[in-house]
Write a protein that holds these residues in place. Structure first.
Motif, PDB file in Angstrom:
ATOM      1  N   MET A 160      10.757  -6.672  -5.963  1.00 58.39           N
ATOM      2  CA  MET A 160      10.705  -5.459  -5.170  1.00 58.39           C
ATOM      3  C   MET A 160      10.913  -5.838  -3.701  1.00 58.39           C
ATOM      4  O   MET A 160      10.229  -6.699  -3.169  1.00 58.39           O
ATOM      5  CB  MET A 160       9.343  -4.779  -5.337  1.00 58.39           C
ATOM      6  CG  MET A 160       9.201  -3.583  -4.460  1.00 58.39           C
ATOM      7  SD  MET A 160       7.616  -2.687  -4.457  1.00 58.39           S
ATOM      8  CE  MET A 160       6.994  -2.849  -6.080  1.00 58.39           C
ATOM      9  N   LYS A 161      11.859  -5.179  -3.069  1.00 60.43           N
ATOM     10  CA  LYS A 161      12.127  -5.398  -1.645  1.00 60.43           C
ATOM     11  C   LYS A 161      11.250  -4.450  -0.834  1.00 60.43           C
ATOM     12  O   LYS A 161      11.234  -3.242  -1.073  1.00 60.43           O
ATOM     13  CB  LYS A 161      13.598  -5.147  -1.347  1.00 60.43           C
ATOM     14  CG  LYS A 161      14.031  -5.629   0.026  1.00 60.43           C
ATOM     15  CD  LYS A 161      15.469  -5.286   0.339  1.00 60.43           C
ATOM     16  CE  LYS A 161      16.445  -5.999  -0.540  1.00 60.43           C
ATOM     17  NZ  LYS A 161      17.837  -5.781  -0.119  1.00 60.43           N
ATOM     18  N   ILE A 162      10.518  -5.025   0.154  1.00 63.97           N
ATOM     19  CA  ILE A 162       9.558  -4.271   0.949  1.00 63.97           C
ATOM     20  C   ILE A 162       9.977  -4.262   2.419  1.00 63.97           C
ATOM     21  O   ILE A 162      10.224  -5.315   2.998  1.00 63.97           O
ATOM     22  CB  ILE A 162       8.154  -4.897   0.833  1.00 63.97           C
ATOM     23  CG1 ILE A 162       7.699  -4.890  -0.628  1.00 63.97           C
ATOM     24  CG2 ILE A 162       7.152  -4.152   1.707  1.00 63.97           C
ATOM     25  CD1 ILE A 162       6.429  -5.665  -0.862  1.00 63.97           C
ATOM     26  N   TYR A 163      10.045  -3.081   2.994  1.00 64.39           N
ATOM     27  CA  TYR A 163      10.375  -2.909   4.406  1.00 64.39           C
ATOM     28  C   TYR A 163       9.089  -2.925   5.222  1.00 64.39           C
ATOM     29  O   TYR A 163       8.135  -2.197   4.926  1.00 64.39           O
ATOM     30  CB  TYR A 163      11.112  -1.580   4.610  1.00 64.39           C
ATOM     31  CG  TYR A 163      11.511  -1.329   6.036  1.00 64.39           C
ATOM     32  CD1 TYR A 163      12.723  -1.791   6.523  1.00 64.39           C
ATOM     33  CD2 TYR A 163      10.669  -0.643   6.904  1.00 64.39           C
ATOM     34  CE1 TYR A 163      13.092  -1.564   7.840  1.00 64.39           C
ATOM     35  CE2 TYR A 163      11.030  -0.411   8.210  1.00 64.39           C
ATOM     36  CZ  TYR A 163      12.242  -0.877   8.673  1.00 64.39           C
ATOM     37  OH  TYR A 163      12.593  -0.658   9.973  1.00 64.39           O
ATOM     38  N   LEU A 164       9.052  -3.719   6.261  1.00 58.41           N
ATOM     39  CA  LEU A 164       7.888  -3.844   7.129  1.00 58.41           C
ATOM     40  C   LEU A 164       7.994  -2.831   8.275  1.00 58.41           C
ATOM     41  O   LEU A 164       8.981  -2.825   9.011  1.00 58.41           O
ATOM     42  CB  LEU A 164       7.842  -5.271   7.669  1.00 58.41           C
ATOM     43  CG  LEU A 164       6.594  -5.744   8.374  1.00 58.41           C
ATOM     44  CD1 LEU A 164       5.367  -5.570   7.480  1.00 58.41           C
ATOM     45  CD2 LEU A 164       6.765  -7.203   8.763  1.00 58.41           C
ATOM     46  N   SER A 165       6.986  -1.997   8.429  1.00 54.71           N
ATOM     47  CA  SER A 165       7.003  -0.945   9.444  1.00 54.71           C
ATOM     48  C   SER A 165       5.755  -1.025  10.312  1.00 54.71           C
ATOM     49  O   SER A 165       4.647  -1.199   9.800  1.00 54.71           O
ATOM     50  CB  SER A 165       7.057   0.421   8.762  1.00 54.71           C
ATOM     51  OG  SER A 165       7.077   1.466   9.701  1.00 54.71           O
ATOM     52  N   CYS A 219      15.361  -0.518   0.235  1.00 55.76           N
ATOM     53  CA  CYS A 219      14.123  -1.126  -0.256  1.00 55.76           C
ATOM     54  C   CYS A 219      13.478  -0.227  -1.310  1.00 55.76           C
ATOM     55  O   CYS A 219      13.843   0.926  -1.475  1.00 55.76           O
ATOM     56  CB  CYS A 219      13.160  -1.342   0.908  1.00 55.76           C
ATOM     57  SG  CYS A 219      13.754  -2.556   2.095  1.00 55.76           S
ATOM     58  N   GLN A 220      12.502  -0.810  -2.006  1.00 53.10           N
ATOM     59  CA  GLN A 220      11.748  -0.046  -2.995  1.00 53.10           C
ATOM     60  C   GLN A 220      10.351   0.328  -2.489  1.00 53.10           C
ATOM     61  O   GLN A 220       9.661   1.128  -3.104  1.00 53.10           O
ATOM     62  CB  GLN A 220      11.595  -0.848  -4.297  1.00 53.10           C
ATOM     63  CG  GLN A 220      12.895  -1.027  -5.060  1.00 53.10           C
ATOM     64  CD  GLN A 220      13.803  -2.084  -4.438  1.00 53.10           C
ATOM     65  OE1 GLN A 220      13.340  -3.135  -4.013  1.00 53.10           O
ATOM     66  NE2 GLN A 220      15.088  -1.794  -4.365  1.00 53.10           N
ATOM     67  N   ALA A 221       9.936  -0.286  -1.369  1.00 55.80           N
ATOM     68  CA  ALA A 221       8.602  -0.017  -0.830  1.00 55.80           C
ATOM     69  C   ALA A 221       8.616  -0.182   0.682  1.00 55.80           C
ATOM     70  O   ALA A 221       9.508  -0.824   1.245  1.00 55.80           O
ATOM     71  CB  ALA A 221       7.575  -0.972  -1.449  1.00 55.80           C
ATOM     72  N   ILE A 222       7.620   0.405   1.316  1.00 56.65           N
ATOM     73  CA  ILE A 222       7.393   0.240   2.749  1.00 56.65           C
ATOM     74  C   ILE A 222       5.967  -0.265   2.924  1.00 56.65           C
ATOM     75  O   ILE A 222       5.046   0.206   2.235  1.00 56.65           O
ATOM     76  CB  ILE A 222       7.629   1.555   3.527  1.00 56.65           C
ATOM     77  CG1 ILE A 222       7.530   1.343   5.041  1.00 56.65           C
ATOM     78  CG2 ILE A 222       6.704   2.647   3.061  1.00 56.65           C
ATOM     79  CD1 ILE A 222       7.968   2.556   5.863  1.00 56.65           C
ATOM     80  N   ALA A 223       5.795  -1.258   3.796  1.00 62.77           N
ATOM     81  CA  ALA A 223       4.469  -1.803   4.098  1.00 62.77           C
ATOM     82  C   ALA A 223       4.140  -1.471   5.546  1.00 62.77           C
ATOM     83  O   ALA A 223       4.894  -1.830   6.454  1.00 62.77           O
ATOM     84  CB  ALA A 223       4.451  -3.312   3.869  1.00 62.77           C
ATOM     85  N   ARG A 271      10.458  10.641   1.376  1.00 66.17           N
ATOM     86  CA  ARG A 271      11.546  11.500   0.893  1.00 66.17           C
ATOM     87  C   ARG A 271      12.454  10.807  -0.111  1.00 66.17           C
ATOM     88  O   ARG A 271      13.002  11.462  -0.997  1.00 66.17           O
ATOM     89  CB  ARG A 271      12.384  12.038   2.058  1.00 66.17           C
ATOM     90  CG  ARG A 271      11.627  12.983   2.972  1.00 66.17           C
ATOM     91  CD  ARG A 271      11.132  14.218   2.195  1.00 66.17           C
ATOM     92  NE  ARG A 271      10.295  15.057   3.006  1.00 66.17           N
ATOM     93  CZ  ARG A 271       8.961  15.034   2.994  1.00 66.17           C
ATOM     94  NH1 ARG A 271       8.307  14.175   2.239  1.00 66.17           N
ATOM     95  NH2 ARG A 271       8.275  15.861   3.744  1.00 66.17           N
ATOM     96  N   VAL A 272      12.619   9.491   0.016  1.00 64.84           N
ATOM     97  CA  VAL A 272      13.513   8.784  -0.913  1.00 64.84           C
ATOM     98  C   VAL A 272      12.741   8.086  -2.029  1.00 64.84           C
ATOM     99  O   VAL A 272      13.323   7.362  -2.827  1.00 64.84           O
ATOM    100  CB  VAL A 272      14.469   7.804  -0.190  1.00 64.84           C
ATOM    101  CG1 VAL A 272      15.361   8.550   0.788  1.00 64.84           C
ATOM    102  CG2 VAL A 272      13.712   6.686   0.504  1.00 64.84           C
ATOM    103  N   GLY A 273      11.426   8.313  -2.097  1.00 63.31           N
ATOM    104  CA  GLY A 273      10.632   7.845  -3.225  1.00 63.31           C
ATOM    105  C   GLY A 273      10.176   6.398  -3.180  1.00 63.31           C
ATOM    106  O   GLY A 273       9.909   5.805  -4.227  1.00 63.31           O
ATOM    107  N   LEU A 274      10.044   5.831  -1.985  1.00 60.65           N
ATOM    108  CA  LEU A 274       9.557   4.464  -1.886  1.00 60.65           C
ATOM    109  C   LEU A 274       8.042   4.424  -2.099  1.00 60.65           C
ATOM    110  O   LEU A 274       7.333   5.377  -1.765  1.00 60.65           O
ATOM    111  CB  LEU A 274       9.862   3.877  -0.499  1.00 60.65           C
ATOM    112  CG  LEU A 274      11.223   3.218  -0.297  1.00 60.65           C
ATOM    113  CD1 LEU A 274      12.368   4.168  -0.529  1.00 60.65           C
ATOM    114  CD2 LEU A 274      11.306   2.626   1.091  1.00 60.65           C
ATOM    115  N   THR A 275       7.569   3.310  -2.623  1.00 60.34           N
ATOM    116  CA  THR A 275       6.138   3.056  -2.720  1.00 60.34           C
ATOM    117  C   THR A 275       5.622   2.776  -1.311  1.00 60.34           C
ATOM    118  O   THR A 275       6.281   2.070  -0.546  1.00 60.34           O
ATOM    119  CB  THR A 275       5.874   1.836  -3.631  1.00 60.34           C
ATOM    120  OG1 THR A 275       6.404   2.116  -4.925  1.00 60.34           O
ATOM    121  CG2 THR A 275       4.398   1.519  -3.721  1.00 60.34           C
ATOM    122  N   VAL A 276       4.472   3.313  -0.979  1.00 58.32           N
ATOM    123  CA  VAL A 276       3.887   3.118   0.361  1.00 58.32           C
ATOM    124  C   VAL A 276       2.632   2.270   0.214  1.00 58.32           C
ATOM    125  O   VAL A 276       1.744   2.583  -0.570  1.00 58.32           O
ATOM    126  CB  VAL A 276       3.535   4.479   1.014  1.00 58.32           C
ATOM    127  CG1 VAL A 276       2.880   4.257   2.367  1.00 58.32           C
ATOM    128  CG2 VAL A 276       4.776   5.345   1.135  1.00 58.32           C
TER     129      VAL A 276
END
Length: 110
Positions: free
Chosen positions: A1-6, A72-76, A96-101
């Motif tokens: 799973m690719k996770i975007y860091l925010s 990505c599939q998730a946001i951290a 809105r695009v259904g990522l895991t938070v």
């Protein structure tokens, strides 16, 4: 799973890049595939936040970041994300695009 860091950048020394890099390294050490926005446009010179070039710089970076986010599939979410308009936008798009938070703390504790 690719996770975007925010998380927050504006108003922090060095745009909070040291915290982004440290967090990305810690998550990667746990075996996670992390997209770090502080690494997306590393060669762009960053103007001072009060300069006339800041808005163009910010918009260019935000557009590149959003392109990376939607792959990505998730946001951290990093600590302080709630004080960042960019992080709020990223979270809104993620919903809105259904990522895991997830919160970064949860991922590091797992």
């Amino acid at each position: 799973m690719k996770i975007y860091l925010s998380g927050p950048m504006k108003g922090y020394p060095d745009s909070n890049f040291p915290a982004f890099h440290a967090t990305a390294a810690a998550l990667r050490a746990k075996g996670l595939d992390v997209v770090n926005p502080a690494e997306i446009e590393p060669g762009m010179p960053q103007p001072k936040e009060d300069s006339p070039d800041w808005k163009d710089f910010y918009n260019t970076c935000l557009r590149a970041d959003i392109k990376a986010l939607v792959d990505c599939q998730a946001i951290a979410l990093m600590p302080g994300w709630e004080h960042s308009s960019g992080a709020h936008l990223e979270l809104h798009i993620a919903h809105r695009v259904g990522l895991t938070v997830r919160n970064v703390g949860e991922l590091l504790a797992a």
